[in-house]
Design an enzyme around this catalytic site. Structure first.
Site, PDB file in Angstrom:
ATOM      1  N   LYS A  79       6.745   4.131  -2.132  1.00  0.00           N
ATOM      2  CA  LYS A  79       8.010   4.512  -2.809  1.00  0.00           C
ATOM      3  C   LYS A  79       8.405   6.168  -2.855  1.00  0.00           C
ATOM      4  O   LYS A  79       9.589   6.511  -2.429  1.00  0.00           O
ATOM      5  CB  LYS A  79       8.284   4.159  -4.172  1.00  0.00           C
ATOM      6  CG  LYS A  79       8.377   2.622  -4.353  1.00  0.00           C
ATOM      7  CD  LYS A  79       8.301   2.184  -5.723  1.00  0.00           C
ATOM      8  CE  LYS A  79       8.681   0.650  -6.008  1.00  0.00           C
ATOM      9  NZ  LYS A  79       7.461  -0.223  -5.975  1.00  0.00           N
TER      10      LYS A  79
ATOM     11  N   TYR B 288       5.158   4.224 -13.752  1.00  0.00           N
ATOM     12  CA  TYR B 288       5.608   2.985 -14.738  1.00  0.00           C
ATOM     13  C   TYR B 288       5.996   3.541 -15.926  1.00  0.00           C
ATOM     14  O   TYR B 288       6.596   4.463 -16.145  1.00  0.00           O
ATOM     15  CB  TYR B 288       4.564   1.943 -14.504  1.00  0.00           C
ATOM     16  CG  TYR B 288       3.960   1.572 -13.183  1.00  0.00           C
ATOM     17  CD1 TYR B 288       4.462   0.979 -12.270  1.00  0.00           C
ATOM     18  CD2 TYR B 288       2.603   1.880 -12.865  1.00  0.00           C
ATOM     19  CE1 TYR B 288       4.189   0.380 -10.972  1.00  0.00           C
ATOM     20  CE2 TYR B 288       2.091   1.381 -11.649  1.00  0.00           C
ATOM     21  CZ  TYR B 288       3.108   1.001 -10.754  1.00  0.00           C
ATOM     22  OH  TYR B 288       2.491   0.456  -9.568  1.00  0.00           O
TER      23      TYR B 288
ATOM     24  N   SER C 287       3.071   0.829  -4.292  1.00  0.00           N
ATOM     25  CA  SER C 287       4.344   1.738  -4.924  1.00  0.00           C
ATOM     26  C   SER C 287       4.326   3.140  -4.456  1.00  0.00           C
ATOM     27  O   SER C 287       5.098   3.867  -4.587  1.00  0.00           O
ATOM     28  CB  SER C 287       4.548   1.443  -6.466  1.00  0.00           C
ATOM     29  OG  SER C 287       5.230   0.506  -6.565  1.00  0.00           O
TER      30      SER C 287
ATOM     31  N   VAL D 206       0.255  -0.401  -7.711  1.00  0.00           N
ATOM     32  CA  VAL D 206      -0.568  -1.459  -8.035  1.00  0.00           C
ATOM     33  C   VAL D 206      -1.951  -1.753  -7.106  1.00  0.00           C
ATOM     34  O   VAL D 206      -2.735  -2.466  -7.324  1.00  0.00           O
ATOM     35  CB  VAL D 206      -0.067  -2.858  -8.257  1.00  0.00           C
ATOM     36  CG1 VAL D 206       1.076  -2.667  -9.411  1.00  0.00           C
ATOM     37  CG2 VAL D 206       0.814  -3.380  -6.966  1.00  0.00           C
TER      38      VAL D 206
ATOM     39  N   TYR E  76      10.185  -3.765   3.105  1.00  0.00           N
ATOM     40  CA  TYR E  76       9.881  -2.924   1.596  1.00  0.00           C
ATOM     41  C   TYR E  76       8.178  -3.606   1.464  1.00  0.00           C
ATOM     42  O   TYR E  76       7.286  -2.681   1.344  1.00  0.00           O
ATOM     43  CB  TYR E  76      10.417  -3.541   0.486  1.00  0.00           C
ATOM     44  CG  TYR E  76       9.908  -3.229  -0.783  1.00  0.00           C
ATOM     45  CD1 TYR E  76       9.975  -2.269  -1.510  1.00  0.00           C
ATOM     46  CD2 TYR E  76       9.216  -4.299  -1.378  1.00  0.00           C
ATOM     47  CE1 TYR E  76       9.482  -1.886  -2.613  1.00  0.00           C
ATOM     48  CE2 TYR E  76       8.582  -4.296  -2.683  1.00  0.00           C
ATOM     49  CZ  TYR E  76       8.771  -3.004  -3.303  1.00  0.00           C
ATOM     50  OH  TYR E  76       8.103  -2.692  -4.536  1.00  0.00           O
TER      51      TYR E  76
END
Ligand code: GLU
Length: 307
Positions: free
Chosen positions: A66, A243, A63, A261, A191
Site C-alpha cells: 500500500k 493498523y 499491506s 500481515v 490489489y
C-alpha cells in the site's frame, strides 16, 4: 553509528520471543508460513547494507504494498488524490466497513484496505496501457529496491482473491458512492496481486530509502516525490501505517512505518536509512510481535527517532 552491532544486539535480544503471536490465517496460503523466523536490515543513504538473521529471505509484503501503491498514485496525481481518500487514522481494523457508510464511500486513509482499493483504482486509470497497474507497481518496486528479480507469488494472490469477500464488499460499497471507476473484480485482482509481491528485508529497507532522502533515490538521485510529498507520506506512515496500533507504535518506536500481515514492517530514519524487520507471527493489532519489539529496541539503543 555502528548499525551492524546494533542489529546483532537486537537479534540476540529478541530470540526468545520469535514466533510469539499467530500468523494470519484468513488468507490460507499465509497460514503455511513457519513462525520462528526473523530478519532485520538497514540500508543507509550511501547504500551500505547492515543485516541480521534471515534478512535475504523473501516474504509476502501484503499491506506494505500500500505504501508503494500510494507513492506511485501520488507521483501521478499529486494532491487531487485527497479528494477520494482521507488522511486520518481510522481507529478501526484495517478491513472494517463501518466508517464507509457514514463517510459516503471515502476511506479514512490510504493504508486501510478501503483506501488501498481506491488507490489501486487510480493506478488502473494511469497504467491501463502499460501492461496493467500490477506490472507498473512491480516495475516501480524493482527500481526502488534495485532488484529485477522481485515478483509476486501466484499462489498467495489466488488464495487471497478466493477469500476476498470483505474487500469485494468494500469495493462494491465505494462504487455505489461513485468512488471507484473500474470494475470491482479488476480492482480486487490487481490489489491481491500487489499484496502478494515478495521481497526480502534487504529489498524493502533499500526500497524505502527515498523516503529518508526527501523523496530522491539516494544512489541515482532520481526524484520519486518532491520533498514536501515525501514528508506527507512519512506523516501518514507515522499516524496510520501500523493498523489500529499506530499511536502505540509511535509511542514505542517513534519512526514512520508500514506493516503488513505477511509479518514485515518497514520503517525509516529521516536523513539516515531505510529499515525492514520481518518475523512471523503477529500480535493482535496485525503487526509482527517480535518485529515491533525489535524496532523499539533499535530506536532505544541508537537514540534515533523522529522525536
Ligand atoms: N492482503 C491483505 C488483505 O487485504 C492485506 C492486509 C494487510 O497486510 O494489512 O487483507
Amino acid at each position: 553509528m555502528d548499525y551492524q552491532s546494533i542489529l546483532d544486539r537486537v537479534h540476540a535480544a529478541v530470540k526468545p520471543i520469535i514466533g510469539t503471536g499467530s500468523v494470519a490465517s484468513y488468507i490460507p496460503e499465509l497460514a503455511k508460513v513457519a513462525a520462528n523466523q526473523f530478519g532485520i536490515a538497514m540500508v543507509d543513504l550511501n547504500g551500505n547494507v547492515y543485516q541480521a538473521g534471515a534478512a535475504d529471505t523473501p516474504f509476502s509484503i501484503q499491506s506494505i504494498s500500500k505504501l508503494f501503491a500510494l507513492t506511485l498514485a501520488f507521483h501521478q496525481e499529486g494532491d487531487s488524490i485527497w479528494s477520494r481518500v482521507g488522511r486520518e487514522p481510522s481507529g478501526t481494523p484495517f478491513n472494517s466497513l463501518v466508517q464507509l457508510e457514514q463517510e459516503r464511500g471515502k476511506p479514512r486513509n490510504p493504508f486501510i484496505n478501503a483506501g488501498a482499493l481506491v488507490v489501486t483504482d487510480m493506478l488502473l486509470t494511469h497504467y491501463a496501457s502499460e501492461g496493467g497497474a500490477g506490472n507498473a507497481l512491480i516495475k516501480f518496486i524493482r527500481k526502488l529496491a534495485n532488484n529485477d528479480d522481485i515478483s509476486y507469488d501466484r499462489a498467495v494472490a489466488a488464495s487471497e482473491q478466493g477469500t476476498s469477500h470483505r474487500n469485494a464488499a468494500m469495493a462494491n460499497f465505494m462504487k455505489s458512492f461513485g468512488n471507484l471507476n473500474h470494475n470491482v473484480n479488476d480492482v480486487i485482482e490487481t490489489y491481491c496481486r500487489n499484496c502478494a509481491i515478495e521481497m526480502s528485508c534487504v529489498d524493502l529497507a533499500r526500497a524505502v530509502t527515498f523516503l529518508a532522502n526527501h523523496g530522491a533515490v539516494p544512489w541515482s538521485d532520481e526524484k520519486i516525490l518532491d520533498a514536501s510529498s515525501a514528508k506527507r507520506i512519512n506523516a501518514l506512515m507515522l499516524t496510520c501505517g501500523t493498523y489500529d496500533a499506530a499511536g502505540d507504535f509511535a509511542f514505542r518506536v517513534g519512526l514512520p512505518a508500514k506493516s503488513g500481515v505477511g509479518d514485515g514492517i518497514v520503517a525509516l530514519i529521516p536523513g539516515e536509512c531505510g529499515i525492514c524487520v520481518w518475523s512471523p507471527a503477529l500480535e493482535e493489532s496485525g503487526n509482527s510481535y517480535a518485529g515491533s519489539v525489535a524496532l523499539e529496541m533499535l530506536t532505544s539503543i541508537s537514540g534515533r527517532s523522529v522525536f
